[in-house]
Each structure stands twice: as structure tokens, then as C-alpha cells.
Enzyme design. Structure first.
Site, PDB file in Angstrom:
ATOM      1  N   LYS A 254       0.854  -1.363  -0.149  1.00 11.25           N
ATOM      2  CA  LYS A 254       0.072  -0.131  -0.396  1.00 11.25           C
ATOM      3  C   LYS A 254       1.057   1.565  -0.003  1.00 11.25           C
ATOM      4  O   LYS A 254       1.125   1.646   0.790  1.00 11.25           O
ATOM      5  CB  LYS A 254      -0.599  -0.316   0.915  1.00 11.25           C
ATOM      6  CG  LYS A 254      -2.310   0.774   1.007  1.00 11.25           C
ATOM      7  CD  LYS A 254      -1.878   2.367   1.174  1.00 11.25           C
ATOM      8  CE  LYS A 254      -1.205   2.912   2.475  1.00 11.25           C
ATOM      9  NZ  LYS A 254      -2.243   4.273   2.113  1.00 11.25           N
TER      10      LYS A 254
ATOM     11  N   GLU B 104       8.975   1.152  11.629  1.00 10.34           N
ATOM     12  CA  GLU B 104      10.329   2.004  10.893  1.00 10.34           C
ATOM     13  C   GLU B 104       9.707   3.329  10.772  1.00 10.34           C
ATOM     14  O   GLU B 104       9.048   3.647  10.452  1.00 10.34           O
ATOM     15  CB  GLU B 104      11.380   1.135   9.698  1.00 10.34           C
ATOM     16  CG  GLU B 104      12.640   2.645   9.644  1.00 10.34           C
ATOM     17  CD  GLU B 104      12.675   3.689   9.100  1.00 10.34           C
ATOM     18  OE1 GLU B 104      12.059   5.382   9.814  1.00 10.34           O
ATOM     19  OE2 GLU B 104      12.400   4.102   7.934  1.00 10.34           O
TER      20      GLU B 104
ATOM     21  N   CYS C 179      13.148  10.139   8.341  1.00  6.32           N
ATOM     22  CA  CYS C 179      12.361  10.280   9.482  1.00  6.32           C
ATOM     23  C   CYS C 179      13.927   9.985  10.769  1.00  6.32           C
ATOM     24  O   CYS C 179      13.525  10.783  11.930  1.00  6.32           O
ATOM     25  CB  CYS C 179      12.103   9.362   9.499  1.00  6.32           C
ATOM     26  SG  CYS C 179      12.992   7.644   9.036  1.00  6.32           S
TER      27      CYS C 179
ATOM     28  N   GLY D   1       6.163   4.999   8.744  1.00  9.57           N
ATOM     29  CA  GLY D   1       5.949   6.093   8.824  1.00  9.57           C
ATOM     30  C   GLY D   1       6.037   7.043  10.369  1.00  9.57           C
ATOM     31  O   GLY D   1       6.761   6.804  10.774  1.00  9.57           O
ATOM     32  N   SER D   2       4.640   7.572  10.760  1.00 10.80           N
ATOM     33  CA  SER D   2       4.409   8.153  11.786  1.00 10.80           C
ATOM     34  C   SER D   2       4.508   7.136  13.503  1.00 10.80           C
ATOM     35  O   SER D   2       4.280   5.849  12.947  1.00 10.80           O
ATOM     36  CB  SER D   2       3.531   9.353  11.973  1.00 10.80           C
ATOM     37  OG  SER D   2       1.893   8.252  12.117  1.00 10.80           O
TER      38      SER D   2
ATOM     39  N   GLU E 167       8.557  15.626  16.557  1.00  7.85           N
ATOM     40  CA  GLU E 167       8.853  15.675  14.567  1.00  7.85           C
ATOM     41  C   GLU E 167       8.051  16.791  13.494  1.00  7.85           C
ATOM     42  O   GLU E 167       7.068  16.620  13.704  1.00  7.85           O
ATOM     43  CB  GLU E 167       8.726  14.643  14.612  1.00  7.85           C
ATOM     44  CG  GLU E 167       9.318  13.944  13.011  1.00  7.85           C
ATOM     45  CD  GLU E 167       8.713  12.576  12.566  1.00  7.85           C
ATOM     46  OE1 GLU E 167      10.016  11.988  11.675  1.00  7.85           O
ATOM     47  OE2 GLU E 167       8.112  11.631  13.122  1.00  7.85           O
TER      48      GLU E 167
ATOM     49  N   GLY F 222       2.604   3.864  13.710  1.00 12.52           N
ATOM     50  CA  GLY F 222       2.517   2.489  14.301  1.00 12.52           C
ATOM     51  C   GLY F 222       1.586   1.988  15.448  1.00 12.52           C
ATOM     52  O   GLY F 222       1.640   0.993  15.597  1.00 12.52           O
TER      53      GLY F 222
END
Length: 498
Positions: A191, A266, A300, A244-245, A401, A249
């Protein structure tokens, strides 16, 4: 700050405004709902393509196809054959690399100077995973039970993998997910991010050209809250690999509870980049600047918390600010562009809100501090490289972040105090330090709570070296032999021989 202008180049068919379908079971198909969404160039706002919008029904179709392939013909494919498929795909990626890098630039804005620099990494990852295909093995283990009982282990593919990737590096993110899946004999439903789906679709096309069988790779574009959520919760998915964020997650971990699927994550970061007074400052200035400004800060592991020893703080931070002011901002299609746009209007709003927050908290913007609206750039999502001085540890710009080209420069005096402050974050993905003292480098590297520590460099990466996080930056590793292990189950076999 210099501003570049775009140089017209020939468009790839994947970014000429046409309609793109999703790949399920080796066929290009429409979404079951018939829905479509648009993807736009973040530098200009122009339409690149209309894309089939997948949701739960499409995920169900793709997972079913992946399961049929995994339990059918793909299960009989030998390691050498999987290796050969990956090598063929690597050759096709290398042959078509210029167009792939252009797709990344058009879809998410990164300058061509950056996306073209990933040739070695993209091709190298595929060839590394190709090598790993024939290096998977169990072991014989001498046990201590009485009698003649032989024991050994088998390494087996985990099964159907749901892969969810972000928009900040579509080409390499796609390879990072499908490479180990093919190497180990898994199948995958990918995706891609709705902000930048085109490169993933093109890679799928090349995988079919390389001879990857139907159902082994399926690509379902769509939104996170629909297609992504359905993939994470699907009871016939054996593993989810997500980048992703940390917020997403956490939701994936909750969704995995239904069938206790394996998860590797990650996630985000707020990485410390530490400059000691004994560092080579001529190297550290551009190194620390581009540890954040590269990819417009949309990395990231970016070194966004810049810790500088007090005795050189004013000089060093001033030099970083001057470096940032000289970077050329503009459309990524201009080969002279060094800083491209943010990926979307939503991301622009997020980053500029933090610019306001930083100034309200009392930080001083020595460079940048706002949106770029000059000429043709007014139509895009550009933020100038920003350096905040006078930042305190408890400021939001030092804790949260931002995912934009924003440096928070923080002074320090004592090394023990520094390490404690550097580790005082919920994240732990990357970190850096600049010093000529090798003893200091080893001592600090050992004490930093992060998955990667770069010394006198930043963001160095190699297919053979693992990458991943501590704490809220996730768990599991990508690249290296540890990455391949994430896609394998270990089975113990006992045979009584007498």
C-alpha cells in the site's frame, strides 16, 4: 536563499495526467468501488495522474491473490530462481532509473540531484537481497536429551506480507519492502502513500516484466484510514512491515492483535546531531545542515536537534544558518535545485505551524522561518531552510517531529549532561556526532539510545548494514541480514533415530 526555475523535460507516461489502475494477481484492475484519487506535483500543483483508490474490498482481493500464490506455484520456486528474478528486476531498475528518479521528483518533490543519487542504493538493495535468496539456511543443533535424537532448524517464509510505505522516498521504500519478500519466498501486498503512489506502480510493472509470477507482488493505492487500516487488520496477513509515523505505528500494533501477526516498524525520530568544539567545522557545517535540509527535512532520521558545544555555539550555528541561506530552493526538475517543496499542502501547514510555535516559544530564526512565495514557487509547497537558535530542551520544536527543513540548535557544556539530554526524547532512530577524538566518538556512540550513530557523517546507509530504531522509533530492522530474518519463521525439527 537562491530560487531555481524548472527546466522542461519529457514526461513519463505514469505522470502525464492519465489514469493508473492497481495491480492484483498480475492484472491491472480498477478499484471495486470505482473510486479514484488525484496525485499532484507539489512544486506546481499540476495534475500528474488519477489513480485507482483501493479500500477494504480491494485489500481482500489482493490478500487472497497473495495467499493463492504463496501456497501455490510460488512455494515451489527455488532460491536460485528467486535470486534470478531479483537480479532481472535490478537490471530493469538500473535501465529505467532516470525515469524512476523523475517520477519520485514529480510525485513528492525531491530534487533530481537527490533522486538521481539513489541509483547505487536502489540497484544495490535489489542485488543484495538477490544474494540473500541463496544464503537462507537453518542449522543442526546438538541437544542434550538421552538417546539418539537429531535436532535441526528450518528457515521458512512467514507468508503474506502487508507492506505500507510513506511518501518521502517511494523508490527505495518500495524496494525495501518487496526485496526481502521475494528473497525469502513471501508474497506481498503493498500500500503506497496516497501522496506519491506512481513510482510503486511503475516498479510493479517492471517486476512483472522481470517475470515475477502473478500474486507475488500486489499494489493497492489508497488512503491510510481505509486501505492501510484494512491491510493492517487483515486476518490472512502474516506480517505487516510499516514505515511512517509513530501514531500510525501504534494503530498498526493494535490492529495486529486480531491474529497476532508479526510486525516490524520504522517510525519517526527527533535525532540528536552533536558537534564538539574539536570537530572539523568545515566538514561539520554542511554535514549538520544537510542532515536536516536534505529532502526538505522529510527524513525520519534527520538530525533536527543540533547540539553544539557552548564555546563554538554562536560561530557554528551562524555558519549553518549562512549555509542554509545559500541553498537553492525550487522545482525539483531543475538540476540545480537543492531544496524542493514539501509533499503536500497538509505538510506545508504542519511545518509552518511549527515555525510559528518556535518563534512564540522564544527561539530565534537565524535563517528562513517561513514559506517561500517568490514567482512560480507561490503555487508550490515550499519552506525556506530554517535554523532556530536559542532553543531549549523543553520547547516543542525540540521535542516534536516537524518533518520539514527546520533545525533546532541547542547549546551544551558537559559531555555527561549532553548524553542525558540527547537521549531525553521518546524517539531513538538516528544520531550523529562530530569530533576528531576517536575515544570520545566511541564513548558517546555507545551511550546514545538510537539505532544508528553516524560519526563525522550523517545518513550513511548500505544494503548490508541494518537500520532501525529504539523506543518510539519502532522495532525490527531493514537492510542487512537482520532484515531478511524479519520475513522468516524458524521451525525446530526433532528426529529420534534409535
Amino acid at each position: 536563499m537562491a530560487v531555481s526555475q524548472a527546466i522542461p523535460i519529457t514526461r513519463h507516461p505514469f505522470a502525464n495526467g492519465s489514469y493508473k489502475q492497481m495491480l492484483i494477481d498480475g492484472k491491472w484492475v480498477d478499484a471495486a468501488s470505482g473510486k479514484r484519487f488525484e496525485t499532484h506535483n507539489p512544486a506546481t500543483g499540476e495534475l500528474l495522474a488519477t489513480v485507482a483508490e483501493g479500500d477494504k474490498e480491494d485489500i481482500d482481493r489482493a490478500v487472497a491473490a497473495a495467499r493463492r500464490a504463496f501456497e501455490g506455484p510460488w512455494s515451489k520456486v527455488k532460491p536460485f530462481e528467486r535470486q534470478n528474478l531479483l537480479l532481472k528486476l535490478a537490471d530493469l531498475v538500473e535501465k529505467n532509473f532516470d525515469e524512476l528518479s523523475q517520477l519520485d521528483t514529480l510525485d513528492m518533490g525531491a530534487p533530481l540531484s537527490r533522486t538521481r543519487a539513489y541509483r547505487l542504493r536502489a540497484v544495490g538493495m535489489l542485488r543484495y537481497y538477490a544474494g540473500q535468496s541463496t544464503a537462507i539456511h537453518g542449522e543442526t543443533i546438538e541437544n542434550s536429551l538421552p538417546g539418539e535424537i537429531f535436532s535441526y532448524t528450518l528457515k521458512e517464509p512467514i507468508g503474506v506480507v502487508g507492506a505500507i510505505i510513506p511518501w518521502n522516498g517511494p523508490l527505495t521504500a518500495t524496494i525495501w519492502k518487496i526485496g526481502p519478500a521475494i528473497a525469502t519466498g513471501c508474497t506481498v501486498v503493498l500500500k503506497p502513500a496516497e501522496e506519491a503512489p506512481l513510482t510503486s506502480l511503475r516498479i510493479a510493472e517492471l517486476a512483472m516484466e522481470a517475470g515475477v509470477p502473478p500474486g507475488v507482488i500486489n499494489v493497492v493505492p489508497g488512503y491510510g484510514e481505509t486501505a492501510g487500516a484494512a491491510l493492517a487488520a487483515h486476518h490472512d496477513v502474516d506480517k505487516v512491515a510499516f514505515t511512517g509515523s509513530h501514531v500510525t505505528g501504534q494503530s498498526i500494533i493494535r490492529a495486529s492483535a486480531g491474529n497476532l501477526k508479526r510486525v516490524s516498524l520504522e517510525l519517526g525520530g527527533k535525532s540528536p546531531d552533536i558537534v564538539f568544539a574539536d570537530a572539523d567545522l568545515d566538514a561539520a557545517v554542511p554535514g549538520a545542515a544537510m542532515a536536516v535540509f536534505a529532502n526538505s527535512g522529510q527524513i525520519c532520521s534527520a538530525g533536527t536537534r543540533l547540539f553544539v558545544e557552548q564555546s563554538i555555539y554562536e560561530e557554528f550555528v551562524g555558519r549553518v544558518a549562512e549555509f542554509g541561506k545559500k541553498l537553492q530552493v525550487g522545482n525539483g526538475l531543475d538540476p540545480n535545485t537543492q531544496i524542493g517543496p514539501l509533499v503536500s499542502e497538509q505538510q506545508l501547514e504542519r511545518v509552518t505551524s511549527y515555525l510559528d510555535i518556535g518563534q512564540k516559544e522564544g527561539a530565534r530564526a537565524l535563517a528562513g522561518g517561513g514559506r517561500v512565495t517568490e514567482g512560480a514557487l507561490a503555487k508550490g509547497f515550499f519552506v525556506s531552510p530554517t535554523v532556530f537558535a536559542g532553543v531549549q530542551d523543553n520547547m516543542r520544536i525540540a521535542q516534536e517531529e516537524i518533518f520539514g527543513p527546520v533545525i533546532s540548535a541547542i547549546a551544551f557544556k558537559d559531555m555527561d549532561e549532553l548524553v542525558k539530554r540527547a537521549n531525553a526524547t521518546t524517539f531513538g532512530l538516528g544520531s550523529g556526532l562530530w569530533t576528531r577524538d576517536v575515544s570520545k566518538a566511541h564513548a558517546v556512540a555507545k551511550r546514545l539510545r538510537a539505532g544508528s550513530v553516524w560519526v563525522n557523517c550523517y545518513q550513511a546507509m548500505d544494503p548490508a548494514v541494518p537500520f532501525g530504531g529504539y523506543k518510539m522509533s519502532g522495532y525490527g530492522r531493514e537492510s542487512g541480514k537482520q532484515h531478511v530474518e524479519e520475513y522468516l519463521n524458524v521451525k525446530a525439527v526433532w528426529i529420534k533415530t534409535a
